[in-house]
Scaffold this active site. Structure first.
Site, PDB file in Angstrom:
ATOM      1  N   CYS A  28      74.156  20.899  26.139  1.00  0.00           N
ATOM      2  CA  CYS A  28      75.078  20.115  25.321  1.00  0.00           C
ATOM      3  C   CYS A  28      74.298  19.374  24.242  1.00  0.00           C
ATOM      4  O   CYS A  28      73.495  18.481  24.554  1.00  0.00           O
ATOM      5  CB  CYS A  28      75.847  19.121  26.186  1.00  0.00           C
ATOM      6  SG  CYS A  28      76.973  18.072  25.230  1.00  0.00           S
ATOM      7  N   PRO A  29      74.506  19.688  22.967  1.00  0.00           N
ATOM      8  CA  PRO A  29      73.788  18.976  21.911  1.00  0.00           C
ATOM      9  C   PRO A  29      74.191  17.508  21.801  1.00  0.00           C
ATOM     10  O   PRO A  29      73.408  16.686  21.327  1.00  0.00           O
ATOM     11  CB  PRO A  29      74.172  19.754  20.639  1.00  0.00           C
ATOM     12  CG  PRO A  29      75.446  20.438  20.972  1.00  0.00           C
ATOM     13  CD  PRO A  29      75.385  20.747  22.436  1.00  0.00           C
TER      14      PRO A  29
END
Length: 327
Positions: free
Chosen positions: A157-158
């Site tokens: 997840c950025p």
């Protein structure tokens, strides 16, 4: 030496250049394992900073545009306290999800010494990642951003600049839940504030000019609606993954489970670190996940004798001894 068949869902590539243990850098010593986990990825860091800025913007509008100018002191205190408490818990959960080791496999442990310490029996199979040179446990996947194999990796997840894996899934679930709650709370307060401003004079319902107030409220409404939808969906998919004991990657690959599933309420207790309590909602409480023992990285096969030194040398030399797969 006979080897058991590799599971049919693993993509095997037998390239001898990946299988030389002398090319693997030994894993770090135990003294260096206490270092803070942080992924140096420009995109992820930018997304994490934007996340914090959006929360601070929402807090700014809620406090200075809606609550401080309000004549109802009780309304302002209750909603201000509730919103800031949820925002603090959301940022704390984000901080823990970002800086917690998601379950990284020791890098470079596919060495001769480590394989010897496993005391492999004839017929056992180990899986080696050619990218991080590590012996890969079952259900671990390699992340190209973290550059590590992650146990029970769900996805990278950025927004938290980290993988969501075995050790930090709780904090990611809490982060999505608290963001969804403050988004819903902000939308409700924006609706009430618009009604209040329509009934009263716009110059008296805010410390800012009417055009500025409208722009700030519309931006907050758009932000809150967008993140309410996004985080609610993420929260639902994460809870579903925990309850079915199936990660996002395993679901995308449509893998049939080869492990004993811990589903439903038992899965929730395992992910959140124990029986149901207020600690489930506390981002500062630690999750005591059971890390697999070194011997658990192999697929067991019935055999009685331990491998001899000669067999270990053959094991390391042959390109079929360590099965390599790409992700």
């Amino acid at each position: 030496m006979m080897l058991t068949p590799v599971h049919r869902f693993r993509d095997i590539e037998r390239k001898p250049e990946y299988l030389q243990p002398e090319k693997c850098v030994p894993p770090p010593s135990h003294a260096s394992l206490g270092t803070m986990w942080f992924i140096r990825d420009g995109c992820g860091i930018a997304c994490a900073v934007v996340t914090w800025m959006l929360v601070f913007y929402a807090d700014f509008v809620v406090l200075l545009v809606m609550l401080v100018p309000s004549r109802d002191y009780v309304y302002s205190v209750i909603n201000g306290t509730l919103f800031n408490t949820l925002a603090f818990l959301a940022l704390a959960s984000h901080f823990r999800a970002m800086l917690t080791d998601p379950g990284a496999v020791p890098k470079g442990n596919a060495t001769k010494e480590f394989i010897e310490s496993l005391q492999l029996k004839p017929g056992q199979v180990v899986y080696k990642c050619p990218k991080c040179c590590s012996i890969k446990p079952d259900r671990a996947h390699h992340c190209s951003v973290c550059k590590r194999c992650i146990r029970k990796m769900d996805h990278h997840c950025p927004w938290v600049n980290n993988c969501v894996g075995e050790n930090n899934q709780k904090y990611f679930v809490l982060f999505t839940m608290y963001i969804a709650l403050i988004s819903l709370h902000a939308l409700i307060m924006v609706g009430f504030h618009f009604l209040y401003c329509f009934e009263e004079d716009w110059t008296k319902c805010s410390s800012f000019s009417p055009p500025t107030t409208v722009i700030l409220l519309i931006l907050l409404c758009f932000e809150a609606l967008l993140f309410l939808i996004f985080t609610s969906v993420m929260f639902g998919t994460q809870v579903h993954s925990i309850c079915t004991d199936e990660t996002g990657i395993e679901r995308l690959k449509n893998q049939k489970p080869t492990w004993e599933r811990t589903s439903g309420w038992e899965g929730m207790k395992l992910a959140f670190g124990g029986a149901f309590s207020l600690g489930w909602f506390n981002p500062f409480s630690n999750v005591s996940c059971k890390s697999p023992a070194p011997a658990e990285v192999v697929a067991a096969a019935p055999a009685s004798a331990i491998m001899t030194q000669e067999e270990i040398e053959q094991f390391l030399a042959r390109d079929v001894a360590i099965q390599v797969f790409h992700e």
